[in-house]
Design an enzyme around this catalytic site. Structure first.
Site, PDB file in Angstrom:
ATOM      1  N   LYS A 116      12.573   7.816 -14.671  1.00 50.18           N
ATOM      2  CA  LYS A 116      13.649   6.988 -14.107  1.00 50.18           C
ATOM      3  C   LYS A 116      14.444   6.145 -15.244  1.00 50.18           C
ATOM      4  O   LYS A 116      15.640   6.053 -15.076  1.00 50.18           O
ATOM      5  CB  LYS A 116      13.379   5.755 -13.146  1.00 50.18           C
ATOM      6  N   LYS A 201      19.694  -5.383 -12.141  1.00 53.99           N
ATOM      7  CA  LYS A 201      20.241  -6.460 -11.074  1.00 53.99           C
ATOM      8  C   LYS A 201      19.862  -5.958  -9.905  1.00 53.99           C
ATOM      9  O   LYS A 201      20.036  -4.939  -9.509  1.00 53.99           O
ATOM     10  CB  LYS A 201      21.630  -6.351 -11.301  1.00 53.99           C
ATOM     11  N   TYR A 202      19.568  -6.953  -8.916  1.00 54.79           N
ATOM     12  CA  TYR A 202      19.115  -6.688  -7.462  1.00 54.79           C
ATOM     13  C   TYR A 202      20.192  -6.683  -6.578  1.00 54.79           C
ATOM     14  O   TYR A 202      20.977  -7.812  -6.520  1.00 54.79           O
ATOM     15  CB  TYR A 202      18.063  -7.641  -6.947  1.00 54.79           C
ATOM     16  N   HIS A 208      22.814   3.454   0.805  1.00 53.35           N
ATOM     17  CA  HIS A 208      22.007   4.402   0.093  1.00 53.35           C
ATOM     18  C   HIS A 208      23.231   5.594   0.319  1.00 53.35           C
ATOM     19  O   HIS A 208      23.072   6.170   1.543  1.00 53.35           O
ATOM     20  CB  HIS A 208      20.999   4.856   0.317  1.00 53.35           C
ATOM     21  N   ASN A 289      17.388  13.686  -7.896  1.00 51.78           N
ATOM     22  CA  ASN A 289      16.557  14.553  -7.133  1.00 51.78           C
ATOM     23  C   ASN A 289      16.960  15.915  -7.453  1.00 51.78           C
ATOM     24  O   ASN A 289      17.842  16.134  -7.278  1.00 51.78           O
ATOM     25  CB  ASN A 289      16.202  14.644  -5.706  1.00 51.78           C
ATOM     26  N   ARG A 291      16.000  18.904  -6.472  1.00 52.05           N
ATOM     27  CA  ARG A 291      15.340  19.907  -5.655  1.00 52.05           C
ATOM     28  C   ARG A 291      16.345  19.856  -4.291  1.00 52.05           C
ATOM     29  O   ARG A 291      17.321  19.087  -4.223  1.00 52.05           O
ATOM     30  CB  ARG A 291      14.092  19.351  -4.915  1.00 52.05           C
TER      31      ARG A 291
END
Ligand code: MV4
Length: 446
Positions: A116, A201-202, A208, A289, A291
């Site tokens: 990541k 940072k949250y 999403h 991702n 895939r």
């Protein structure tokens, strides 16, 4: 083009890949565990090979056995589907070494995106907006405190080897940060054998949103718009739709072009999904991702493209079948994941399907590997099918979805269909107003 493709997966996706192969005249090899001898993907394949006992480690994840199945059947390529070995760089590399085509990106691109921290650095270098954070792994507590203080609390500690939300800890203050790092590190060490963590940072109420991309590995790449996957429970997507109710055409074009340009620079090959958190009109990269994804049908429904055929063509060395200008997004699509689970507790409910009546009609698609009389084995993921509905706009799509849910009958096991019956009646869902926390909050209500 390939003569024969081995499908290293099971369930609905194995069947989905088989259908694509059949349409373009490629023979298929199904592999299966002893628990899946009666599965539809095995029955409908041109050939099948039993590769081991029920545990995935001894069957679907067992590389030597998959290679043996390739050798026995003479398959020249493997489609990994999603999950299992689909994002295993070592597997892609072994196939490269054996002269078997891995239908997917290069092992190097899989490896880079699997870490990541490296993925985020790569995204940033390619001009993709990322979440403000530590710019690499945390090396000591003083450094973490400085970075956190600079961006302001709350911050999120994430595992470099993570994904799917594992090894993530929120720190709301300087006092909480040291313990959050310690906890995230030990969880990451236990889960992935790698205790590297980084800070971000949250974002407290994001959506999403993910962009579907395709590259030819030679510097050409396009995007196919976005999917909104904010409705999740414990990092499992439940409902996905395209386009996102939160974006307008201008935002879509802007983020889409940014991502396509990045994939061109990367010389990315095959299908990929670039995941973002979207909050207050801004996109922040979180992961990529490498895939095909479970929710790829919503993109297929609004583009009219077969993403699996596109993957196979690219893997065989063909160019992209269309240019960015030729991509048209039309109407709206929603996918509901039908799991063999209780719709309130999400307890798995394996067993025999005594009655199976899927909905049909215009704009309706059911991707599933089950049938009436089929016994769902208890060893695998509980996804038994996907209901995907298309309409000329979101409203028509929702009306059609309601009709389909009332038509769908599955007896003998519990499924998540009642959850969707409930969801389509919620005003927030009807209005497209939801973030990544909406579903969990909804499920907590009595
Ligand atoms: C975040 C976040 C808030 N702020 N990063 C969860 C899984 C992993 N893919 C990324 N995740 C998150 N990263 C920052 N800086 C919130 C989440 C998150 C989440 C993201 C997508 C979908 C559902 C989610 C549920 C909880 C937390």
């Amino acid at each position: 083009m390939f003569d024969k493709v081995l499908i290293a997966n099971r369930g609905e996706i194995a069947l989905r890949i088989q259908r694509a192969c059949r349409e373009i005249g490629i023979a298929t090899v199904a592999v299966h565990s002893t628990a899946d001898a009666d599965a539809m993907h095995v029955r409908l394949a041109d050939e099948s090979v039993c590769i081991g006992p029920p545990p995935a480690a001894e069957s679907y994840l067992n590389i030597p056995r998959l290679l043996a199945a390739c050798e026995i059947t003479g398959a020249d390529a493997i489609h990994p589907g999603y999950g299992f070995l689909s994002e295993n760089a070592r597997f892609a590399e072994i196939l490269e070494e054996h002269g078997i085509t891995f239908i997917g990106p290069t092992s190097e691109h899989i490896r880079v995106m699997g870490d990541k921290i490296e993925a985020k650095e790569t995204a940033k270098r390619l001009g993709i907006p990322v979440v403000p954070g530590s710019d690499g792994a945390i090396t000591n507590e003083a450094q973490a405190q400085r970075v956190a203080k600079q961006m302001g609390f709350p911050v999120l500690v994430k595992a470099a080897a993570g994904g799917g939300g594992r090894g993530m800890k929120v720190a709301r203050s300087a006092e909480e940060l040291d313990i959050a790092i310690k906890t995230a590190r030990s969880e990451a060490k236990a889960a992935f054998g790698d205790d590297s963590v980084y800070l971000e940072k949250y974002l407290s109420k994001p959506r999403h949103i993910e962009i579907q991309v395709f590259g030819d590995g030679k510097g050409n790449a396009i995007h196919l718009g976005e999917r909104d996957c904010s409705l999740q429970r414990r990092h499992q997507k439940v409902w996905e739709e395209a386009p996102s109710p939160a974006l307008n055409a201008e935002q879509r074009k802007s983020i889409g072009s940014t991502v396509a340009r990045a994939m061109q620079k990367l010389k990315y090959r095959g299908a990929g999904t670039v995941e973002f958190l979207y909050e207050d009109g801004e996109f922040f990269f979180i992961e990529m991702n490498t895939r095909l994804q479970v929710e790829h049908p919503v993109t297929e429904m609004i583009t009219g493209l077969d993403l699996v055929i596109e993957q196979i063509r690219i893997a065989s060395g063909a160019p992209l079948s269309l240019t960015q200008d030729e991509v048209t997004l039309s109407g709206h699509a929603i996918e509901c994941r039908i799991n063999a689970e209780n719709a309130r507790t999400f307890m798995p409910s394996p067993g025999t399907i005594t009655y199976w009546h899927p909905p049909g009609g215009l704009g309706v698609r059911v991707d599933s590997g089950v049938y009436q009389g089929y016994r769902i084995p208890p060893f695998y993921d509980s996804l038994i099918g996907k209901l995907i509905v298309h309409g000329k706009n979101r409203n028509e799509c929702l009306m059609r979805l309601k009709r389909c849910l009332s038509e769908f009958v599955i007896d003998g096991i519990e499924t998540t269909i009642p959850l969707f019956v409930d969801l389509v009646q919620q005003p927030d869902i009807a209005n497209g107003i939801y973030d990544i926390h909406w579903l969990e909050k909804f499920l907590q209500k009595p």
